[in-house]
Design a protein around this motif. Sequence first.
Motif, PDB file in Angstrom:
ATOM      1  N   GLU A 255      35.095  41.669  42.248  1.00 44.10           N
ATOM      2  CA  GLU A 255      36.263  40.787  42.267  1.00 44.10           C
ATOM      3  C   GLU A 255      37.544  41.527  41.897  1.00 44.10           C
ATOM      4  OE1 GLU A 255      33.869  41.211  39.377  1.00 44.10           O
ATOM      5  OE2 GLU A 255      33.546  39.090  39.772  1.00 44.10           O
TER       6      GLU A 255
ATOM      7  N   ARG B 129      41.088  44.392  45.925  1.00 40.98           N
ATOM      8  CA  ARG B 129      42.116  43.665  46.651  1.00 40.98           C
ATOM      9  C   ARG B 129      41.929  43.876  48.153  1.00 40.98           C
ATOM     10  NH1 ARG B 129      41.759  41.665  42.642  1.00 40.98           N
ATOM     11  NH2 ARG B 129      43.275  41.373  40.961  1.00 40.98           N
TER      12      ARG B 129
ATOM     13  N   GLY C 163      31.969  32.263  42.648  1.00 39.63           N
ATOM     14  CA  GLY C 163      33.224  32.101  43.370  1.00 39.63           C
ATOM     15  C   GLY C 163      33.573  33.313  44.211  1.00 39.63           C
ATOM     16  N   LEU C 164      32.771  34.376  44.065  1.00 41.37           N
ATOM     17  CA  LEU C 164      33.026  35.598  44.835  1.00 41.37           C
ATOM     18  C   LEU C 164      33.007  35.314  46.330  1.00 41.37           C
ATOM     19  CD1 LEU C 164      33.232  38.801  44.581  1.00 41.37           C
ATOM     20  CD2 LEU C 164      30.780  38.785  45.046  1.00 41.37           C
TER      21      LEU C 164
ATOM     22  N   LYS D   5      33.725  32.597  47.847  1.00 38.74           N
ATOM     23  CA  LYS D   5      34.929  31.866  48.246  1.00 38.74           C
ATOM     24  C   LYS D   5      36.137  32.788  48.276  1.00 38.74           C
ATOM     25  CE  LYS D   5      33.177  27.532  46.305  1.00 38.74           C
ATOM     26  NZ  LYS D   5      33.389  26.467  45.291  1.00 38.74           N
ATOM     27  N   GLN D   6      36.196  33.720  47.323  1.00 34.51           N
ATOM     28  CA  GLN D   6      37.310  34.668  47.273  1.00 34.51           C
ATOM     29  C   GLN D   6      37.371  35.508  48.542  1.00 34.51           C
ATOM     30  OE1 GLN D   6      37.203  37.334  43.875  1.00 34.51           O
ATOM     31  NE2 GLN D   6      38.456  38.858  44.913  1.00 34.51           N
TER      32      GLN D   6
ATOM     33  N   HIS E 122      38.603  34.446  52.297  1.00 38.32           N
ATOM     34  CA  HIS E 122      40.012  34.508  52.712  1.00 38.32           C
ATOM     35  C   HIS E 122      40.308  35.752  53.551  1.00 38.32           C
ATOM     36  CE1 HIS E 122      40.943  31.069  50.236  1.00 38.32           C
ATOM     37  NE2 HIS E 122      40.500  31.681  49.143  1.00 38.32           N
TER      38      HIS E 122
ATOM     39  N   TYR F 252      34.688  38.959  55.930  1.00 37.47           N
ATOM     40  CA  TYR F 252      33.704  37.901  55.676  1.00 37.47           C
ATOM     41  C   TYR F 252      32.803  37.650  56.888  1.00 37.47           C
ATOM     42  CZ  TYR F 252      31.948  33.741  53.287  1.00 37.47           C
ATOM     43  OH  TYR F 252      31.157  32.821  52.647  1.00 37.47           O
TER      44      TYR F 252
END
Length: 272
Positions: A139, A142, A167-168, A170-171, A174, A179
């Motif tokens: 996490e 960037r 939550g990784l 979901k991060q 973006h 992804y």
Amino acid sequence: MNQRFIVTKEHRRFTEFANAVRRGHTIGLCFGPAGVGKTLSARRYARWDQTHDLLTDWGPRTEDDANVYAALAKSRTVLYTPSVLTTPRTLQEELHEVVTRTNICIEQHLHPVGQGPIVTSRKRHFENYVQLIIVDESERLRATALELLRDRYDRDNIALILIGMPGLEKQFSHYPQFYSRVGFAHQYRPLGNDELLFVLQRHWVTLGKTLDPADFTDAQAIAAIARITRGNFRLLERLFPQVERILKINELDTITDDVIEAAASTLVIGVT
């Protein structure tokens, strides 16, 4: 801390997940609360405790290094942890260095060339033996760093696992270019009741005692540990040195719920 590694169901699930990512040449995300054992499992899978020192302190070889070469040849895995301030350039350079050194070590295992210092030469091409890169604390990365990892994944066909907090997934959603290449997502969970009991039996043995869940005193101690740790592996590992200390200080032979409470009172326990 040189404690014997305890193979839990969650570690086996992580191993199956990592093998699937590696075989599929894809990207996997592993996420779970702090302290449940994600990093321990990754280090175990990559045999990093055995190989890290040689890969970091790059210098003259010894006869014992053959064991490290063999471990790397078996795992074909690199574990990398970015610092809080790691820049994309630093990530690129550090990953290149550790992957190159790992390839050299694996080649030494497959094609021994004698003893003496090994020096990386730009004139010599080493085959890419590394099949999997595991990035812990991911996490911290960037967008540009993720693009560098995606580029390496695309060009070198090296599977990739990113490990982080809940939550990784979901991060990283973006970043569609990254992804869309994710093939597996794995949730690393705290210890269940059966696993907790299994781990506690090991700790009781370490202290020279036998755990009997049918015994009322032991059952109370188990309940206290379950309530305090909530199955958090790291907290459990921090608790038992304090339990041992409390037993010695008070010259006690039995681990009771009072001993557990006293041991827990010496720890800083956050939300698990």
